[in-house]
Write a protein that holds these residues in place. Structure first.
Motif, PDB file in Angstrom:
ATOM      1  N   ASP A  56       1.681   2.542   3.889  1.00 20.58           N
ATOM      2  CA  ASP A  56       0.460   3.949   3.528  1.00 20.58           C
ATOM      3  C   ASP A  56       1.659   4.852   2.758  1.00 20.58           C
ATOM      4  O   ASP A  56       0.771   6.126   3.024  1.00 20.58           O
ATOM      5  CB  ASP A  56      -0.573   4.175   3.879  1.00 20.58           C
ATOM      6  CG  ASP A  56      -1.600   4.532   3.427  1.00 20.58           C
ATOM      7  OD1 ASP A  56      -1.600   5.276   2.157  1.00 20.58           O
ATOM      8  OD2 ASP A  56      -2.440   5.076   4.557  1.00 20.58           O
ATOM      9  N   HIS A  68      -4.204   6.365  -5.497  1.00 18.36           N
ATOM     10  CA  HIS A  68      -5.789   7.048  -4.783  1.00 18.36           C
ATOM     11  C   HIS A  68      -6.715   6.426  -6.102  1.00 18.36           C
ATOM     12  O   HIS A  68      -6.307   7.648  -6.861  1.00 18.36           O
ATOM     13  CB  HIS A  68      -6.111   8.524  -4.303  1.00 18.36           C
ATOM     14  CG  HIS A  68      -5.785   7.973  -3.048  1.00 18.36           C
ATOM     15  ND1 HIS A  68      -6.293   7.867  -1.552  1.00 18.36           N
ATOM     16  CD2 HIS A  68      -4.448   8.523  -2.246  1.00 18.36           C
ATOM     17  CE1 HIS A  68      -5.887   7.494  -0.127  1.00 18.36           C
ATOM     18  NE2 HIS A  68      -4.421   9.098  -0.799  1.00 18.36           N
ATOM     19  N   HIS A 103       3.433   7.166   1.312  1.00 18.97           N
ATOM     20  CA  HIS A 103       3.721   8.837   0.765  1.00 18.97           C
ATOM     21  C   HIS A 103       4.765   9.437   0.197  1.00 18.97           C
ATOM     22  O   HIS A 103       4.720   9.978  -1.305  1.00 18.97           O
ATOM     23  CB  HIS A 103       3.173  10.353   0.606  1.00 18.97           C
ATOM     24  CG  HIS A 103       1.442   9.477   1.125  1.00 18.97           C
ATOM     25  ND1 HIS A 103       0.919   8.543   1.641  1.00 18.97           N
ATOM     26  CD2 HIS A 103       0.431   9.912   0.740  1.00 18.97           C
ATOM     27  CE1 HIS A 103      -0.402   8.501   1.207  1.00 18.97           C
ATOM     28  NE2 HIS A 103      -0.897   9.670   0.722  1.00 18.97           N
ATOM     29  N   HIS A 157       1.690   5.312  -2.295  1.00 22.04           N
ATOM     30  CA  HIS A 157       1.002   6.499  -3.143  1.00 22.04           C
ATOM     31  C   HIS A 157       2.897   6.926  -3.902  1.00 22.04           C
ATOM     32  O   HIS A 157       3.401   7.452  -3.522  1.00 22.04           O
ATOM     33  CB  HIS A 157       0.228   7.544  -2.299  1.00 22.04           C
ATOM     34  CG  HIS A 157      -0.212   6.192  -1.769  1.00 22.04           C
ATOM     35  ND1 HIS A 157      -1.953   6.030  -2.334  1.00 22.04           N
ATOM     36  CD2 HIS A 157      -0.648   5.931  -0.778  1.00 22.04           C
ATOM     37  CE1 HIS A 157      -2.832   5.507  -1.866  1.00 22.04           C
ATOM     38  NE2 HIS A 157      -2.468   5.375  -0.156  1.00 22.04           N
ATOM     39  N   GLU A 168      -5.550   2.360  -4.246  1.00 20.55           N
ATOM     40  CA  GLU A 168      -6.535   1.975  -3.213  1.00 20.55           C
ATOM     41  C   GLU A 168      -7.235   2.900  -4.122  1.00 20.55           C
ATOM     42  O   GLU A 168      -7.931   4.063  -4.389  1.00 20.55           O
ATOM     43  CB  GLU A 168      -5.483   3.412  -2.612  1.00 20.55           C
ATOM     44  CG  GLU A 168      -6.240   2.963  -1.139  1.00 20.55           C
ATOM     45  CD  GLU A 168      -6.028   4.322   0.083  1.00 20.55           C
ATOM     46  OE1 GLU A 168      -4.798   4.876  -0.197  1.00 20.55           O
ATOM     47  OE2 GLU A 168      -6.433   3.432   1.267  1.00 20.55           O
ATOM     48  N   HIS A 198       0.407  -1.529  -0.085  1.00 21.90           N
ATOM     49  CA  HIS A 198       0.477   0.167   0.074  1.00 21.90           C
ATOM     50  C   HIS A 198       0.513   1.379  -0.096  1.00 21.90           C
ATOM     51  O   HIS A 198       0.808   1.324   1.267  1.00 21.90           O
ATOM     52  CB  HIS A 198      -0.711   0.125   1.580  1.00 21.90           C
ATOM     53  CG  HIS A 198      -1.636   1.168   1.114  1.00 21.90           C
ATOM     54  ND1 HIS A 198      -2.696   1.456   2.230  1.00 21.90           N
ATOM     55  CD2 HIS A 198      -2.267   2.250   1.000  1.00 21.90           C
ATOM     56  CE1 HIS A 198      -3.517   1.581   2.081  1.00 21.90           C
ATOM     57  NE2 HIS A 198      -3.119   3.213   1.144  1.00 21.90           N
TER      58      HIS A 198
HETATM   59 ZN    ZN Z   1      -3.755   4.997   0.900  1.00 20.43          ZN
END
Ligand code: ZN
Ligand code: DGT
Ligand code: CA
Ligand code: CA
Length: 577
Positions: A536, A383, A538, A353, A423, A351
């Motif tokens: 998650d 996303h 970034h 980004h 996601e 997961h």
């Molecule tokens: Zn996320």
């Protein structure tokens, strides 16, 4: 915490300090800018790198604020803010958490009485000094006294991810002090609870005075709250750190006691009593033939190490994360403690980004970062558009299809396995915001709730978990620690459905989330679910946060076999298929 959040917080702090100083208008403008920065769908730091002009697009950001954003992004600080902090060295968040005390009042109390901390505030109110200040009365003072305990409890729990680095730094510092025999973290931090009241540090030493001196001289300390013969407390950036010093022969006993939790300790103590043993912070004692109720009375049978405290009770040493009285006493007594997962058993992240949505880097940069971190694989899951994705952060299906060849091209050149993913958002009715055909073309589909995060979410999440293309339910409850509690979820029912559907449930390792929680993970594993621990991320520097997810998993009794991303690439491919 995203970078936008971090920048927004600079301007909020700025506004508070300007208020403290009695400056007009500006604080309001700074707060408005902070709000737009936080809500801004793009990466503000990235825009700042293009220069002040690029920041025009953000509501409420004019030239003056834009140049401060650029200054912050380039140098890591804003000089004017640094100067204000020196002028008003107030622990603003703590003091203003007392109902009725705002930044203006805090400034005045600092100017008149030198009040910097909640402790200062309490002392001044208790001594009747506040009602003597012009503009304050006996009623205000009493109000402060009445509200201070509540403020301490409600607003002083820190995120694990904020407190842990301070705990580790102070332990490292003390380990180098020659008078220190042994040093360990205790309390909720050692148990890796998601939020922390204070940091507890325990030292074994024959020279407590020298340890207290070294501790209070720690360069990171802002305020020394108290310093006694064998304990001391200080504050560093708002984190309270309690130190206790015990003789080396009692170190294990004290560590066991001060690690808690209280519930675990009570259960352990009861087990001791059943065996005619006495357990306390000084040791474990056979009291079968003593009447004396002195704390150290009886025959000492353990206390130097933690294991020596459990062994006479017929128990194995209990990993701190399990010490919540959720079954660990019986398990430790019957040799059934799980072999908990370790951070270095994690092999990849499913997961993440990129700048295609709200991340900071290109696909290639993120993949390179994952490889450098030591991962064997990564899924790129930007996303998708849908409920909760404001201002164009989420990609529509067409853009996702455009991204796919870029991910495949990077994958071809990469030294690690790269999965193409998304996601997607789970709408309130449980539907997924991306076209089914597209989902089927992707390797890894994370589906997460991002909007309407109150009430019961079980049906919604079960529906998503049963979607044939969904591989992972991301941050299932949507909670944000200290900010919102997220969806109510019947974890047992969700986990059973997810296990049947072959969908993994995420522990989102972002310290602001830690979602699922340890307790929920324990329930999910018992119901047969597969857990996946993702950051998650970034940006590549966030891969390191995986350890917070791993320790949350340990709080949920997770062994490596329960966690999807301990598997090798082939195992992952098979699961995602
Ligand atoms: Zn996320
Ligand atoms: P926190 O700081 O609120 O996040 O939680 P803890 O667990 O770190 O609690 P803290 O700092 O008040 O105390 C550290 C440990 O000391 C705690 O986990 C268990 C132990 N302890 C403190 N007070 C008591 C007590 O009254 N009874 C027992 N059995 N243990 C205690
Ligand atoms: Ca504590
Ligand atoms: Ca404490």
């Amino acid at each position: 915490m995203s970078r936008n959040d971090e920048i927004a917080r600079q301007f909020e702090a700025f506004a508070d300090l300007l208020d403290a100083k009695g400056v007009e208008y500006k604080p309001r403008a700074y707060r408005r800018a902070a709000e737009s920065i936080r809500e801004f769908p793009g990466d503000v730091a990235g825009l700042a790198a293009e220069g002040e002009k690029a920041l025009d697009r953000i509501d409420g950001v004019g030239d003056a604020i834009a140049s401060k954003i650029v200054e912050y992004v380039e140098t890591g600080q804003i000089e004017e803010l640094v100067a204000l902090r020196e002028e008003y060295p107030i622990e603003m968040a703590a003091i203003t958490s007392v109902e009725g005390v705002g930044p203006k009042t805090a400034g005045k109390l600092y100017e008149e009485l030198g009040i910097r901390t909640l402790d200062d505030l309490e002392a001044a109110a208790g001594a009747g000094e506040i009602q003597a200040v012009k503009g304050f009365g006996a009623k205000t003072e009493q109000n402060i006294l009445d509200n201070i305990d509540f403020a301490r409890e409600a607003h002083e729990r820190q995120l694990l991810g904020e407190a842990q680095p301070y705990g580790e730094r102070v332990v490292e510092y003390l380990a180098d002090v020659s008078a220190v025999d042994s040093v360990e973290l205790g309390g909720s931090l050692r148990r890796w609870r998601a939020t922390i009241g204070d940091v507890d540090v325990l030292v074994g030493s024959e020279e407590a005075g020298r340890v207290v001196d070294a501790f209070t001289d720690w360069p990171d300390a802002d305020t020394v709250i108290e310093a006694g013969d064998n304990k001391a407390s200080l504050r560093a950036d708002g984190v309270r750190i309690d130190l206790r010093i015990v003789v080396p022969g009692e170190f294990g006993a004290a560590l066991q006691y001060f690690t808690g939790s209280k519930d675990h300790n009570v259960a352990v103590r009861n087990r001791a009593i059943e065996r005619d043993l006495k357990i306390n912070e000084y040791g474990i004692f056979d009291v079968s033939d003593v009447e004396d109720d002195d704390q150290r009375a009886g025959e000492r049978i353990g206390g130097e190490t933690e294991a020596s405290m459990y062994e006479p009770l017929g128990m194995a040493w209990v990993p701190p994360e399990l010490r919540e009285n959720r079954g660990e006493i019986i398990a430790a007594a019957s040799g059934e403690l799980p072999a908990l997962i370790e951070t270095d058993e994690i092999r990849g992240d499913l997961h993440t980004h990129t700048a295609w949505s709200d991340g900071r880097n290109t696909v290639a940069e993120l993949v390179e970062g994952a490889a450098a971190f030591g991962h064997d694989y990564i899924a790129i899951t930007d996303h998708a558009t849908g409920p909760g994705m404001v201002g164009g952060v989420g990609l529509d299906d067409e853009t996702l299809r455009e991204q796919l060849p870029e991910i495949r091209a990077v994958a071809d050149d990469a030294s690690i396995e790269v999965f193409a993913g998304v996601e997607a958002n789970i709408a309130e009715d449980g539907t997924i915001s991306v076209d089914d055909d597209l989902l089927a073309d992707l390797d890894c589909v994370v589906a997460s709730p991002h909007a309407a995060l109150d009430g019961d979410g079980t049906d919604r999440l079960v529906a998503a978990a049963e979607h044939p293309s969904v591989d992972v339910i991301g941050h299932p409850t949507g909670r944000y620690l200290n900010r919102r509690s997220g969806l109510d979820v019947d974890v047992d029912r969700l986990a059973t459905a997810a296990a049947d559907a072959g969908t993994a449930l995420e522990i989102n390792a972002n310290p602001a989330r830690l979602d699922l929680s340890g307790g929920a993970v324990q329930t999910a594993i018992e119901a047969g679910a597969t857990i996946v621990i993702n950051t998650d991320a970034h940006s590549p520097d966030r891969f390191a946060l995986v350890r917070y997810g791993v320790h949350t998993g340990r709080r949920g009794w997770a062994a490596a076999g329960d966690v999807l991303n301990t598997r090798e690439v082939d195992g992952i491919r098979e699961f995602l298929h």
